[in-house]
Design an enzyme around this catalytic site. Structure first.
Site, PDB file in Angstrom:
ATOM      1  N   CYS A 264       0.831  -1.208   0.000  1.00  0.00           N
ATOM      2  CA  CYS A 264       0.000   0.000   0.000  1.00  0.00           C
ATOM      3  C   CYS A 264       0.864   1.254   0.000  1.00  0.00           C
ATOM      4  O   CYS A 264       0.460   2.303  -0.520  1.00  0.00           O
ATOM      5  CB  CYS A 264      -0.957  -0.003   1.186  1.00  0.00           C
ATOM      6  SG  CYS A 264      -0.136  -0.159   2.799  1.00  0.00           S
ATOM      7  N   HIS A 858      -1.329   1.554   7.396  1.00  0.00           N
ATOM      8  CA  HIS A 858      -1.904   1.442   6.054  1.00  0.00           C
ATOM      9  C   HIS A 858      -1.811   2.798   5.370  1.00  0.00           C
ATOM     10  O   HIS A 858      -2.042   3.846   5.987  1.00  0.00           O
ATOM     11  CB  HIS A 858      -3.364   0.991   6.146  1.00  0.00           C
ATOM     12  CG  HIS A 858      -3.998   0.764   4.807  1.00  0.00           C
ATOM     13  ND1 HIS A 858      -3.475  -0.108   3.872  1.00  0.00           N
ATOM     14  CD2 HIS A 858      -5.098   1.315   4.230  1.00  0.00           C
ATOM     15  CE1 HIS A 858      -4.246  -0.095   2.786  1.00  0.00           C
ATOM     16  NE2 HIS A 858      -5.226   0.765   2.982  1.00  0.00           N
TER      17      HIS A 858
END
Length: 933
Positions: A264, A858
């Site tokens: 990510c 994230h």
């Protein structure tokens, strides 16, 4: 001579103009053999030479040497029939040898012979080029014959001849013409190698010789598909489009990136960079193809630029909902080993590598010259800055420099002589430190001496650089228990990993540690010579008969939470300790009825008279030295606060009662893994006591659910509030001009940024070692930075990750940054153009977000589409529209700002000032929920 005259018109067709008169035989020999036009002169690269059949030429030599024009040795018309395979295609025979099969004549000599003798009717002249290879010139008798085919049609190949000095670009143009490919379509070439393998012809500027192409090799031309992919890559794609997605047509640029496993961070950086309008247009319009630098030793052979171009073309084709960046990931890992594998990384670190890689792969400077850095030496700043920028462009000239590079004014002051040195240094982005909180939130469990009270979970606010005593003081405010009656321990795997001293630093406790604070008797906190109580560490163990080998520790398993128990000195007997512990465990241990308290069996009558003497443990030393600590589940124990006992030795302690108990007591080592039956009187080892349960007795009298229970104090819901930091023009810096501190303040209000700019890097540095030309030695000079020139696209990196010698943390401070009109006009010290205020105002175009902490997190992206002006939220595969009021959050990590004059120059389809359309693809992301993730 009639024969010569008869053939002149036909032979001279398409040749040089006719000579006015045929010279004598001697003059013919001189013109053909010697002089500037003769065959004896040296070869020159690029000129044409002609092949003449050896037999005819020898006949001509005999003719001219005889001196008789009417001789029977007259050679007749030039006839090269023996040099051809056939009389149809006129292909040259293979293996012809100069001097045996043919001779070579320069163009002038050839034209003379044709004008005098003519050329056999229908035969083509055999013209060949002189090429220079590795410093030597030679006539290229046999050109390279390549077989050209299309990737979509591998039928009969087209044969084309090329010189070894022809470029691969000429091969590409020839293939385009042959297969009628339009100039707007992008193509690339592959060459077939041995065993059916294929290799890309990446650098189209090299020659056929440098590319090692040989006659008969198959060249395949591949045309990029409308969706931005290459047909040859579709067979290797991780996710192929389903049938319902084949005809998908969406908004260009609104395309997700598949998470390949903790990638990510890469997806976030790519989405931000993909939404920089001028950079994306540069790739979409194929301007990068002319600037690919394959010979740069600092670059990646053009592979990073090509891999990124493929991603941009696919994402902006409008034919994909999401794409798989597997090829790009592989290329990055190949050139940057730190990104190999699938571990989580920093999006800003990848962005730094990508900007540097793209710059070197697209650097227009093919050979970097040495440039000496010049000091200002009293010259005007305008002149020095212009010189510095020109010197930078002499070595670094690419679309990355055009888009992202700015200029600092760097002022160094010698602390001894006061000599001032002024230089101008380029930068690629600004790294901005955030204010660091001096407080720390710690979660602990408080264990009261009252057995009826369950352990309490507390959330305490303590000084970040405080001591263990500060933790006890903070807990005392919640519990009312004096800090002198507390002992702090780190509990791991049902044992004491460490018992802390009050003067130890809190930095030794990590956020993930399970910290228990035990209430002990106040009498044990008096000075060592007058303590009336002894604090004993207590472990809980269960006997496992299946693994009981000769009563060794392999048959005992630790369980539950250990205890620190205060025991009066006058009750240091096994029987008294048993009843004290039974009282402390009374909340979750049921007392047996009178019928169960029978006389004990022989097993309970072991000859253990008393508890061993608790000795003094030196601060910072091991609690239980020796090889016994190295058990399979052990952790190295640190220093402990163990009470000192001055009472008589074990021989004077009372014996324990001989009756059947719920559990037995045993002295053990600090890990609770081995029994310690014998202690010397002079030992300094802290005694640890284990409560050993038989399985049946534990099942009958021990309540595991109640033992593990705890309550949460009201303070657990407390959240340490942090004041937001503004990123506004009025708070960027107090004053760039005349600022007397070591460095100038900018970008975050009240924060001093100390940085030494490098290419694609800003490193925190307050002072630097520098050779002072006045002192004639190296000095630790102070450094001051000012903004001189800002780039078209300004990248601001918020330094959320704080690393010190003792701690690592993520700063979740909310930075309030404007969406539009971030004004730098007050802080750029370069003389400004008053008629162009948009040169100093910026609008936000993308944000890289980081949610979570240091160990896990994230990355996502907010980005404004250059065509529609609509903001979208990119979360790996998922893409959804958002409104502007959702962009600002404490997760913002890297900000991308575009200068307003650039936005007007690019003339986007939708103005950035237009209100964005409402979300149409599902609910927008919830910032609170994202923060929890």
């Amino acid at each position: 001579m009639a024969a010569v005259a008869e053939n002149l018109p036909a032979a001279a067709e398409d040749q040089e103009p006719q000579c006015e008169a045929v010279p004598s035989l001697e003059n013919q020999r001189r013109q053909i053999e010697n002089g500037e036009s003769g065959r004896e002169r040296p070869l020159r690269a690029g000129e044409s030479w002609f092949l003449v059949e050896q037999h005819w030429y020898k006949q001509w030599e005999v003719y001219v040497q005889g001196g008789d024009q009417d001789s029977s040795t007259f050679p007749g018309c030039i006839n090269n029939a023996k040099l051809f395979e056939d009389q149809v295609n006129w292909c040259l025979k293979k293996g012809l040898v100069e001097g045996e099969d043919y001779v070579l004549l320069p163009a002038a000599a050839w034209h003379y012979l044709v004008s005098w003798y003519g050329l056999e009717h229908g035969q083509p002249p055999i013209e060949r080029k002189v090429v220079e290879l590795r410093g030597f010139c030679k006539v290229e008798v046999y050109p390279v014959e390549l077989l050209l085919v299309q990737h979509s049609d591998m039928g009969t190949p087209h044969t084309a001849e090329f010189s070894q000095t022809d470029s691969i670009d000429l091969v590409s143009c020839t293939a385009r013409e042959q297969f009628l490919v339009s100039p707007q379509e992008e193509t690339r070439l592959w060459v077939e190698k041995a065993q059916g393998s294929f290799e890309r012809l990446c650098n189209t500027r090299v020659t056929v010789f440098d590319a090692a192409l040989k006659s008969g090799q198959l060249i395949i031309m591949e045309t990029r598909s409308k969706d931005g992919t290459w047909p040859s890559a579709q067979t290797h794609a991780v996710n192929r489009a389903s049938k319902e997605d084949e005809d998908f047509q969406g908004q260009p640029g609104i395309c997700g990136l598949t998470n390949l496993g903790n990638t990510c961070f890469m997806n976030s950086a790519l989405q931000c960079l993909s939404n920089v309008p001028q950079l994306t247009e540069y790739f979409l319009k194929n301007r990068y193809l002319e600037e690919l630098n394959f010979c740069n030793p600092l670059g990646m052979k053009g592979e990073i630029a090509e891999a990124y171009a493929d991603l941009v073309k696919q994402a902006w084709s409008g034919h994909h909902r999401s794409i798989v960046p597997q090829v790009f990931k592989t290329k990055v890992g190949h050139f940057a080993s730190q990104f190999l594998g699938y571990q989580q990384h920093d999006s800003q670190e990848l962005l730094s590598f990508l900007l540097d890689g793209l710059h070197e792969d697209l650097n227009r400077v093919k050979k970097k010259e040495y440039v000496e850095l010049c000091d200002a030496a009293g010259r005007p700043d305008q002149e020095v800055a212009q010189e510095a920028w020109q010197n930078h462009k002499r070595r670094n000239d690419s679309v990355i420099v055009d888009t992202f590079h700015g200029l600092f004014k760097s002022t160094l002051v010698c602390p001894d002589c006061g000599n001032v040195s002024v230089t101008f240094d380029p930068f690629c982005y600004l790294s901005v430190p955030l204010p660091v909180s001096h407080k720390r939130v710690m979660e602990v469990f408080f264990v009261s001496m009252d057995p009826r009270r369950k352990p309490e979970q507390h959330r305490l606010v303590v000084p970040k650089k405080g001591k263990i005593s500060d933790l006890c003081v903070a807990l005392a405010k919640h519990t009312g228990v004096s800090p002198e009656r507390m002992m702090v321990a780190d509990v791991f795997s049902h044992r004491f990993y460490k018992i802390y001293q009050l003067e130890e630093s809190l930095s030794s406790i990590l956020d993930r540690d399970d910290i228990f604070i035990y209430e002990v008797s106040g009498r044990s906190a008096i000075c060592e010579n007058s303590r009336e109580d002894v604090v004993l560490p207590i472990y809980l163990r269960e006997r496992t008969p299946a693994r009981d080998y000769n009563n060794s520790y392999y048959g005992l398993m630790l369980f539950g939470h250990p205890l620190l128990v205060s025991v009066p000195r006058d009750r240091l007997s096994w029987d008294s300790l048993y009843h004290i512990l039974l009282y402390r465990l009374s909340r979750y241990v049921t007392r047996p009825s009178s019928d169960d308290e029978d006389d004990g069996d022989e097993k309970d009558l072991e000859d253990k008279d008393s508890i061993p003497k608790p000795g003094h443990v030196a601060r910072g030393s091991s609690q239980d030295p020796g090889p016994e600590q190295a058990g399979p589940s052990s952790r190295v124990a640190g220093g402990s606060r163990a009470p000192v006992d001055n009472s008589p030795g074990p021989s004077h302690w009372p014996q324990r009662a001989r009756r059947k108990h719920l559990f037995t007591l045993q002295t053990v080592n600090s890990n609770g893994t081995s029994d310690r039956s014998n202690f010397n009187e002079d030992t300094h080892a802290q005694p640890y006591i284990a409560i050993d349960w038989e399985p049946e007795m534990k099942k009958r009298y021990y309540d595991e659910v109640e033992a593990e229970g705890y309550v949460k104090h009201d303070c657990v819901g407390y959240v340490l509030k942090k004041a937001p930091v503004r990123l506004k023009g009025t708070e960027i810096q107090s004053s760039a001009k005349g600022f007397s501190s070591t460095v100038s303040k900018y970008l975050v209000g009240g924060r001093v940024m100390q940085s030494l700019p490098r290419k694609c890097l800003c490193t925190d540095l307050g002072s630097v070692y520098r050779y002072c030309p006045s002192c004639k030695q190296h000095q630790l000079a102070t450094k001051k930075l000012d903004l001189w020139k800002l780039p078209e696209t300004l990248i601001i990196h918020l330094k959320r990750f704080s690393y010190t010698k003792f701690s690592r943390e993520k700063l979740d401070t909310l930075v309030e940054f404007p969406i539009r009109d971030l004004d730098f006009s007050e802080f750029v010290i370069k003389p400004q153009n008053e008629s162009a205020p948009e040169l100093y105002k910026y609008d936000l175009i993308a944000v890289s977000n980081h949610y979570g902490g240091l160990r896990d997190g994230h990355y996502t992206t907010f980005a404004c589409n250059k065509d529609s002006g609509q903001w979208h939220y990119f979360d790996d595969n998922s893409v959804s529209p958002v409104t502007e009021n959702q962009i600002e959050s404490k997760a913002a990590y890297v900000l991308f700002y575009q200068r307003q004059d650039v936005a007007r120059r690019l003339q986007p389809q939708a103005s950035l000032s237009d209100p964005p359309a409402p979300p149409a693809c599902g609910p927008p992301p919830n910032s609170e929920l994202m923060d929890l993730n």
